[in-house]
Design an enzyme around this catalytic site. Sequence first.
Site, PDB file in Angstrom:
ATOM      1  N   CYS A 178     -11.225  18.946  15.134  1.00 19.14           N
ATOM      2  CA  CYS A 178     -10.145  18.523  16.040  1.00 19.14           C
ATOM      3  C   CYS A 178      -9.052  19.562  16.274  1.00 19.14           C
ATOM      4  O   CYS A 178      -8.864  19.983  17.412  1.00 19.14           O
ATOM      5  CB  CYS A 178      -9.533  17.223  15.537  1.00 19.14           C
ATOM      6  SG  CYS A 178     -10.677  15.847  15.660  1.00 19.14           S
ATOM      7  N   GLY A 236      -9.100  23.873   9.813  1.00 22.35           N
ATOM      8  CA  GLY A 236     -10.384  23.923  10.512  1.00 22.35           C
ATOM      9  C   GLY A 236     -10.697  22.537  11.016  1.00 22.35           C
ATOM     10  O   GLY A 236      -9.804  21.781  11.378  1.00 22.35           O
ATOM     11  N   LYS A 256      -9.988  22.873  18.330  1.00 21.51           N
ATOM     12  CA  LYS A 256     -10.399  22.654  19.729  1.00 21.51           C
ATOM     13  C   LYS A 256      -9.286  21.974  20.543  1.00 21.51           C
ATOM     14  O   LYS A 256      -9.126  22.258  21.727  1.00 21.51           O
ATOM     15  CB  LYS A 256     -11.713  21.871  19.798  1.00 21.51           C
ATOM     16  CG  LYS A 256     -11.582  20.366  19.801  1.00 21.51           C
ATOM     17  CD  LYS A 256     -12.870  19.677  20.162  1.00 21.51           C
ATOM     18  CE  LYS A 256     -12.820  18.188  19.825  1.00 21.51           C
ATOM     19  NZ  LYS A 256     -11.777  17.408  20.488  1.00 21.51           N
ATOM     20  N   GLY A 290      -1.796  27.279   3.088  1.00 24.02           N
ATOM     21  CA  GLY A 290      -3.187  27.319   2.620  1.00 24.02           C
ATOM     22  C   GLY A 290      -3.990  28.349   3.372  1.00 24.02           C
ATOM     23  O   GLY A 290      -3.432  29.246   4.031  1.00 24.02           O
ATOM     24  N   THR A 319     -11.202  12.410  22.360  1.00 24.29           N
ATOM     25  CA  THR A 319      -9.968  13.114  22.727  1.00 24.29           C
ATOM     26  C   THR A 319     -10.202  13.829  24.055  1.00 24.29           C
ATOM     27  O   THR A 319     -11.049  14.728  24.127  1.00 24.29           O
ATOM     28  CB  THR A 319      -9.596  14.123  21.624  1.00 24.29           C
ATOM     29  OG1 THR A 319      -9.480  13.412  20.389  1.00 24.29           O
ATOM     30  CG2 THR A 319      -8.295  14.838  21.933  1.00 24.29           C
ATOM     31  N   LYS A 361      -2.389  11.983  21.990  1.00 24.15           N
ATOM     32  CA  LYS A 361      -3.351  12.480  20.999  1.00 24.15           C
ATOM     33  C   LYS A 361      -3.221  13.993  20.814  1.00 24.15           C
ATOM     34  O   LYS A 361      -3.188  14.505  19.694  1.00 24.15           O
ATOM     35  CB  LYS A 361      -4.771  12.097  21.441  1.00 24.15           C
ATOM     36  CG  LYS A 361      -5.871  12.663  20.594  1.00 24.15           C
ATOM     37  CD  LYS A 361      -5.851  12.130  19.172  1.00 24.15           C
ATOM     38  CE  LYS A 361      -6.779  12.924  18.276  1.00 24.15           C
ATOM     39  NZ  LYS A 361      -6.720  12.515  16.883  1.00 24.15           N
TER      40      LYS A 361
HETATM   41  P1  NAD Z   1     -19.639  13.677  16.548  1.00 21.51           P
HETATM   42  O1  NAD Z   1     -20.173  14.950  17.045  1.00 21.51           O
HETATM   43  O2  NAD Z   1     -19.589  13.424  15.078  1.00 21.51           O
HETATM   44  O3  NAD Z   1     -20.446  12.453  17.205  1.00 21.51           O
HETATM   45  C1  NAD Z   1     -20.649  12.277  18.555  1.00 21.51           C
HETATM   46  C2  NAD Z   1     -21.914  11.460  18.792  1.00 21.51           C
HETATM   47  O4  NAD Z   1     -22.036  11.191  20.192  1.00 21.51           O
HETATM   48  C3  NAD Z   1     -23.206  12.169  18.387  1.00 21.51           C
HETATM   49  O5  NAD Z   1     -23.936  11.337  17.503  1.00 21.51           O
HETATM   50  C4  NAD Z   1     -23.968  12.372  19.716  1.00 21.51           C
HETATM   51  O6  NAD Z   1     -25.365  12.270  19.569  1.00 21.51           O
HETATM   52  C5  NAD Z   1     -23.413  11.232  20.538  1.00 21.51           C
HETATM   53  N1  NAD Z   1     -23.555  11.397  21.996  1.00 21.51           N
HETATM   54  C6  NAD Z   1     -23.370  12.508  22.747  1.00 21.51           C
HETATM   55  N2  NAD Z   1     -23.552  12.228  24.050  1.00 21.51           N
HETATM   56  C7  NAD Z   1     -23.852  10.913  24.146  1.00 21.51           C
HETATM   57  C8  NAD Z   1     -24.118  10.029  25.210  1.00 21.51           C
HETATM   58  N3  NAD Z   1     -24.088  10.451  26.487  1.00 21.51           N
HETATM   59  N4  NAD Z   1     -24.410   8.742  24.947  1.00 21.51           N
HETATM   60  C9  NAD Z   1     -24.443   8.303  23.669  1.00 21.51           C
HETATM   61  N5  NAD Z   1     -24.174   9.080  22.611  1.00 21.51           N
HETATM   62  C10 NAD Z   1     -23.860  10.381  22.829  1.00 21.51           C
HETATM   63  O7  NAD Z   1     -18.170  13.558  17.162  1.00 21.51           O
HETATM   64  P2  NAD Z   1     -16.853  12.948  16.484  1.00 21.51           P
HETATM   65  O8  NAD Z   1     -16.338  13.870  15.428  1.00 21.51           O
HETATM   66  O9  NAD Z   1     -17.078  11.525  16.179  1.00 21.51           O
HETATM   67  O10 NAD Z   1     -15.835  13.073  17.713  1.00 21.51           O
HETATM   68  C11 NAD Z   1     -15.961  12.284  18.867  1.00 21.51           C
HETATM   69  C12 NAD Z   1     -14.669  12.360  19.655  1.00 21.51           C
HETATM   70  O11 NAD Z   1     -13.582  11.816  18.883  1.00 21.51           O
HETATM   71  C13 NAD Z   1     -14.229  13.781  20.022  1.00 21.51           C
HETATM   72  O12 NAD Z   1     -13.606  13.745  21.277  1.00 21.51           O
HETATM   73  C14 NAD Z   1     -13.205  14.116  18.959  1.00 21.51           C
HETATM   74  O13 NAD Z   1     -12.270  15.066  19.393  1.00 21.51           O
HETATM   75  C15 NAD Z   1     -12.534  12.771  18.762  1.00 21.51           C
HETATM   76  N6  NAD Z   1     -11.920  12.593  17.446  1.00 21.51           N
HETATM   77  C16 NAD Z   1     -12.563  13.026  16.337  1.00 21.51           C
HETATM   78  C17 NAD Z   1     -11.978  12.806  15.088  1.00 21.51           C
HETATM   79  C18 NAD Z   1     -12.664  13.289  13.843  1.00 21.51           C
HETATM   80  O14 NAD Z   1     -11.997  13.319  12.803  1.00 21.51           O
HETATM   81  N7  NAD Z   1     -13.930  13.650  13.879  1.00 21.51           N
HETATM   82  C19 NAD Z   1     -10.743  12.149  14.990  1.00 21.51           C
HETATM   83  C20 NAD Z   1     -10.130  11.694  16.155  1.00 21.51           C
HETATM   84  C21 NAD Z   1     -10.726  11.924  17.385  1.00 21.51           C
END
Ligand code: NAD
Length: 439
Positions: free
Chosen positions: A261, A258, A264, A254, A121, A205
């Site tokens: 997403c 938290g 932030k 509720g 995102t 998004k």
């Molecule tokens: P996360 O923290 O679970 O995982 C991110 C991974 O990226 C980690 O394993 C980290 O080691 C790796 N990483 C960091 N820098 C790197 C690099 N330079 N090269 C390779 N790997 C690297 O994060 P997440 O929850 O999967 O979220 C990722 C993105 O997706 C964010 O922008 C988030 O806002 C978005 N997003 C998350 C969700 C959710 O439900 N978690 C849903 C939609 C969108």
Amino acid sequence: MNLLVIGTGYVGLVTGACLADMGHHVICLDIDAVKIGDLQKGILPFYEPGLEEIVKRNTAAGRLQFSTDYQSSVQNSKVCFIAVPTPSQDDGSCDLSYVLAAARSIAEVMDHPVVIATKSTVPVGTAQKIRQTVEELTQVPFDVVSNPEFLKEGAAVADCMKPDRIILGVESSQAAEIMKEIYTAFTLNHDRIIIMDTASAEMTKYVANAMLATRISFMNEMAGLCEKLGANIKQVRIGIGSDQRIGYHFLYAGAGYGGSCFPKDIRALQAMAREADYEAFLLQAVDTINDRQKTILAKKIKTYFGTLTQKTIAIWGLSFKPDTDDLREAPSFKLIEELLSLGVQLRLFDPVAMSKAQKILDHPLITWCTDEYHAAEGSHGIALVTEWKQFRFADLDKISKSMIGKAFFDGRNQYKKDEMKAKGFHYFGIGIPNDFTQV
Ligand code: NAD
């Protein structure tokens, strides 16, 4: 198609596994060598229903591989998805350093034209920043696509396999065709691909998350007012949800939202508004209401008990929502912090997030429990913070007998007040008038 997914977190690993399950050859890459080593042994870094089976099946079939090596991974792939973190900076704005580092790593080793597709995102304008970053390092042509992810933790595999929509922000028809080809298998039933410009895709998004967070904060604000005026938000919800323009979904009061997403992303959108010199009144209110809401259970507990010394409270649920072990910005932590500061003995239980929580929380007043019944034993009150299904149908007679007190603070309105009263509990919901104020 040969694909690379950068980042093996909640988004990257689910995306990579689902793409492999649809027949693509996928490399999942991470800079965390321990994570990759574990994945190569079949050990997943987090809990997500159904994911382990897909990872194992596709690894065994040779369609899913794990690597820390950018060079071989990029050189073997036609599309590189970026799914790395985009956390908040101190001023609330989005920290793009991980995304741009990943873009740089791709550029340094690119030896053929690739599509760089952003799943993370990211603020409006990031596609241009990625373009600039890559162009500074290579002459090889490439495309940038914004492909924001909408999966929900806890239902991520189903969301990924059957997405409501696939948003593609593109700069060229060639990139659009490649991305459409990747997603064809996900859209056989009906076309769910929506193509637009990159800025609109990036904004989509944030607006989706802001809308969802707004619904939550709106219901929470109304819940607070209901309590003051003697109305019941659960009944009000049924009343308003019957209007098709409002609907019943995502309309629950509720203990606050938290997760990684909503908090932030609301802050990042506010920061974008600030930078654009635009006053985003509603976003500020959504955020402020949520901060207040995260303190609501602690307030109710303090009001009921008056003094909390020598009291024991059971907490049911630590993860920020059910079916995940994700603890990021979980309302449970706010409550735990407040109760610990008041010297309350805590008995904690969560169905899957216990080991992650134990790594973060270490306090002599905390007892880690084996289930919700164990947590309730010897407590003066129970606070239900996360609506895990198993908490919905607990044997209340058994629980009541094992407790010292009678208080039940239902942070997710899972129980009916009258039924709880009949069982002898002093019941406190969210947006439900209280019959008890203080013991
Ligand atoms: P996360 O923290 O679970 O995982 C991110 C991974 O990226 C980690 O394993 C980290 O080691 C790796 N990483 C960091 N820098 C790197 C690099 N330079 N090269 C390779 N790997 C690297 O994060 P997440 O929850 O999967 O979220 C990722 C993105 O997706 C964010 O922008 C988030 O806002 C978005 N997003 C998350 C969700 C959710 O439900 N978690 C849903 C939609 C969108």
